[in-house]
Structures are given as C-alpha cells and as structure tokens.
Design a protein around this motif. Structure first.
Motif, mmCIF file in Angstrom:
data_model
loop_
_atom_site.group_PDB
_atom_site.id
_atom_site.type_symbol
_atom_site.label_atom_id
_atom_site.label_comp_id
_atom_site.label_asym_id
_atom_site.label_seq_id
_atom_site.Cartn_x
_atom_site.Cartn_y
_atom_site.Cartn_z
ATOM 1 N N ASP A 1 -3.068 4.112 -4.099
ATOM 2 C CA ASP A 1 -4.019 3.466 -3.392
ATOM 3 C C ASP A 1 -4.192 4.725 -2.177
ATOM 4 O O ASP A 1 -3.303 5.448 -1.873
ATOM 5 C CB ASP A 1 -3.102 2.511 -2.700
ATOM 6 C CG ASP A 1 -3.893 2.750 -0.861
ATOM 7 O OD1 ASP A 1 -4.951 2.273 -0.764
ATOM 8 O OD2 ASP A 1 -2.749 2.521 -0.259
ATOM 9 N N ASP B 1 1.017 -0.800 0.215
ATOM 10 C CA ASP B 1 0.613 -0.117 0.117
ATOM 11 C C ASP B 1 1.106 1.444 -0.205
ATOM 12 O O ASP B 1 1.972 1.235 -0.275
ATOM 13 C CB ASP B 1 -0.723 0.488 1.375
ATOM 14 C CG ASP B 1 -0.624 0.050 2.772
ATOM 15 O OD1 ASP B 1 0.911 0.155 2.431
ATOM 16 O OD2 ASP B 1 -0.445 -0.622 3.350
ATOM 17 N N ARG B 2 0.291 1.788 0.260
ATOM 18 C CA ARG B 2 0.987 3.607 -0.112
ATOM 19 C C ARG B 2 1.957 3.803 0.732
ATOM 20 O O ARG B 2 2.683 4.636 0.834
ATOM 21 C CB ARG B 2 0.208 5.010 -0.342
ATOM 22 C CG ARG B 2 -1.037 5.230 1.157
ATOM 23 C CD ARG B 2 -1.747 5.778 0.654
ATOM 24 N NE ARG B 2 -2.844 6.462 1.959
ATOM 25 C CZ ARG B 2 -3.983 5.687 2.438
ATOM 26 N NH1 ARG B 2 -4.121 5.127 1.589
ATOM 27 N NH2 ARG B 2 -5.022 5.947 2.424
ATOM 28 N N ILE C 1 -6.086 -1.502 -6.415
ATOM 29 C CA ILE C 1 -6.060 -2.090 -5.173
ATOM 30 C C ILE C 1 -7.414 -2.521 -4.777
ATOM 31 O O ILE C 1 -7.955 -3.763 -5.287
ATOM 32 C CB ILE C 1 -5.229 -1.680 -3.499
ATOM 33 C CG1 ILE C 1 -4.192 -1.761 -3.435
ATOM 34 C CG2 ILE C 1 -5.328 -2.581 -2.532
ATOM 35 C CD1 ILE C 1 -2.861 -1.556 -2.043
ATOM 36 N N ASP D 1 -9.373 2.597 -6.456
ATOM 37 C CA ASP D 1 -8.293 2.832 -7.073
ATOM 38 C C ASP D 1 -7.649 1.205 -7.407
ATOM 39 O O ASP D 1 -8.065 0.194 -7.409
ATOM 40 C CB ASP D 1 -6.740 3.021 -5.669
ATOM 41 C CG ASP D 1 -6.967 2.216 -4.028
ATOM 42 O OD1 ASP D 1 -7.317 1.302 -4.685
ATOM 43 O OD2 ASP D 1 -6.953 2.669 -3.270
#
Length: 331
Positions: free
Chosen positions: A139, A18-19, A148, A146
C-alpha cells in the motif's frame, strides 16, 4: 506441506488492511458463504469503524454468519512485496471445466485430484503467462501501483456480479475460513515445511460468460522448484523479484544520470526508470520492468535516454527466453 482445500462459494463483502491498520502482515479479507439458495444475513458495517486505524489485536476479523478468505498482501520477509498475476480468459484452462460442477462448500484436494488437474501449481500448471505479472508493494500513495489497487477491482466486480468463486488454500483450524491463498512452494528456508507441488493457493472467479484467475506469490519465492517436494532450486536461485527486472551496468569511469531514461520492448511497451535513478562508475543495478514485459519466445529490449535516443539494446531468442528469470544485462 500446506494441505490445500478448495471452496466453492459466493462472495459478498471485502475488507483491506492498509498501511495504517496493519503495516506488518496485512490481508485482504474476502467474505463469502456457500449456500446460494438461502444466503445468510450479515452486517456489512461490522468492521467499518476500524478502517484506517492502527491494528487492534483484540478486534475479531470475522463477520458473524460468513466465512473469510484471508489473502496475504504483504510478506514478513525482508522482501515484503508480492508477485501478482491476473488472467481474464481463464475459461480456456482445463481446470475450469473440472471445477464448474463442484458442489458449494469445502473440498479437500487428494493426491488423485492433483494428478487430475484439480490442484493449482504456478510452475507446472500453465495457469498464467509469467512475463505479464507484476511485483507490487502492499500500500503506497498513487494509482494502480500496489496490491490493494489491483486486487480491489477484481473482488469488487465479483461481488457486484454475484459471481461464483473458487478459493484454493488451507482451512482455518476453526473451520470458518481459508488462508494460504498464495503460491505454496519455493519458499525461503524458514517456510520450507509448507512446500509442495500442486498445492498452491489462488482465487478463480466464474462469471456467466467468462472466468478470471487471480494468483499471488511472495516475491522471495523461487520460480524453479523440485518436482517432488516443491523446494526451491538454489543453483542458481531465481525468485519472482528476479524475473521482473533488467540489470544495467555502468562500465564507464564516471557517474551516469538515468533521469527520464526508459526501456522499450519490441511491441512498443515502455518502462520509465525512477526519477532520480543514476549509476556510479562500475556500478550494477537491477530495475523492475512491470510495464514492459519480455516475451519468453524471444524479444528485443532497448534502452533510451532522456532524448529518446537509443543508448543500447539486446535481443534474445526462444531458447534464452525459456530460461525463466535470467536477467538481461546491457554492457
């Protein structure tokens, strides 16, 4: 040129960066094996304790006993988004029949295979309807907005259903996985050496009663490429980011607020403009329309104001619709 292989395998686990874990070059790691008769044992918690933490370059991405498909979900280019296409009726595509009887494991794609339809080509292969794709960030907060969000249900379903996957990409030098699982043509100049025709990556999922195709391209990649080398055609250059947009021009002498305005296509699908959208006098701005796809056989798109009243609209026919990526401008 990125030399592409295809692997037939069984998916068993996945991880997303993730981010927080990797804001620069995150991947979906789809773990698989190629021995359906004797599946290997593995530890599904091997990477779990690192989720949601800053990236640790010393942490191995592999899980002992499994192969890994490293699937890009963000670009390092200034345009960081990816174009995403999913087709849930892929059994109707001729390549599905050709792949069904392939043995489990890695298989190189030779030139003869490309001509026989066993290589993927996003532009020439009729793999998906381009107007139904979405250009998405990696993300961000919110639901179904997004990469994901849209990829997770597809890989989770494949694992739970014990489906068979066919991954197209380049084998790791270590031979324990595959990458380049995305479009491999029409690249920006820094990556032109990876261009090729019928050398695109992708993920095909075979269930007992249907196939699903998942296809990813960098938003900066061109949608028109040379038939010989796959290089972007640049006169004009049209990218996936351009295909999914409508351009508005304010030709008045005053600023126009577009709050609560929306686009509307001929079948009733709508796209709301951003909450704080506005156009200054004589300004031109591009707006994405992922929820309001435009048919390449002709369509009508209407601009509605905050009261639902028609401000302007434009129609186009089949001939114009075949010019992939051409923006529609309201004047």
């Amino acid at each position: 040129m990125a030399r592409i292989q295809r692997v037939k395998a069984v998916p068993v686990h996945y991880e997303f960066e993730d981010r927080y874990e990797d804001p620069e070059s995150p991947h979906l790691s789809l773990y698989y094996h190629d021995d359906k008769a004797n599946p290997p044992e593995f530890d599904p918690d091997h990477r779990h304790n690192h989720r949601g933490r800053p990236r640790n370059p010393n942490r191995p991405a592999e899980i002992p006993g499994l192969f890994r498909a490293a699937i890009n979900i963000k670009s390092r280019d200034d345009e960081t988004r990816l174009a995403y296409f999913v087709r849930h009726d892929f059994v109707n595509h001729p390549i599905a029949e050709k792949l069904a009887n392939l043995a489990f494991g890695f298989h190189p794609i030779a030139q003869v295979d490309e001509l026989d339809g066993k290589g993927l080509d996003y532009i020439r292969g009729s793999l998906f309807p381009s107007q139904k794709g979405r250009v998405l960030p990696h993300d961000i907060p919110g639901a179904n907005n997004d990469l994901i969000d849209v990829l997770k249900p597809e890989v989770k379903k494949a694992i739970q259903a014990e489906a068979t996957i066919f991954v197209f990409g380049s084998m790791f030098n270590t031979r324990n996985g595959i990458h380049n699982v995305h479009m491999n043509q029409g690249n920006i100049e820094d990556f032109e050496q990876d261009d090729g025709v019928f050398q695109d990556g992708g993920l095909l999922i075979k269930y007992h009663d249907h196939w699903t195709g998942v296809f990813l391209a960098f938003a900066s990649q061109a949608v028109r490429t040379d038939d010989t080398d796959g290089h972007a055609l640049r006169n004009p250059l049209v990218t996936w980011a351009d295909v999914k947009s409508v351009t508005l021009a304010n030709l008045t002498n005053h600023r126009v607020s577009l709050a609560s305005w929306r686009f509307h296509n001929s079948v009733g699908q709508t796209q709301d403009l951003p909450r704080h959208a506005a156009l200054d006098s004589q300004a031109i701005q591009k707006f994405e329309v992922p929820n309001c796809p435009l048919s390449n056989t002709g369509d009508t798109i209407t601009l509605l104001n905050e009261k639902g009243l028609r401000v302007d609209g434009v129609s186009y026919g089949w001939k114009q619709g075949q010019q992939e990526g051409r923006p529609i401008i309201f004047v």
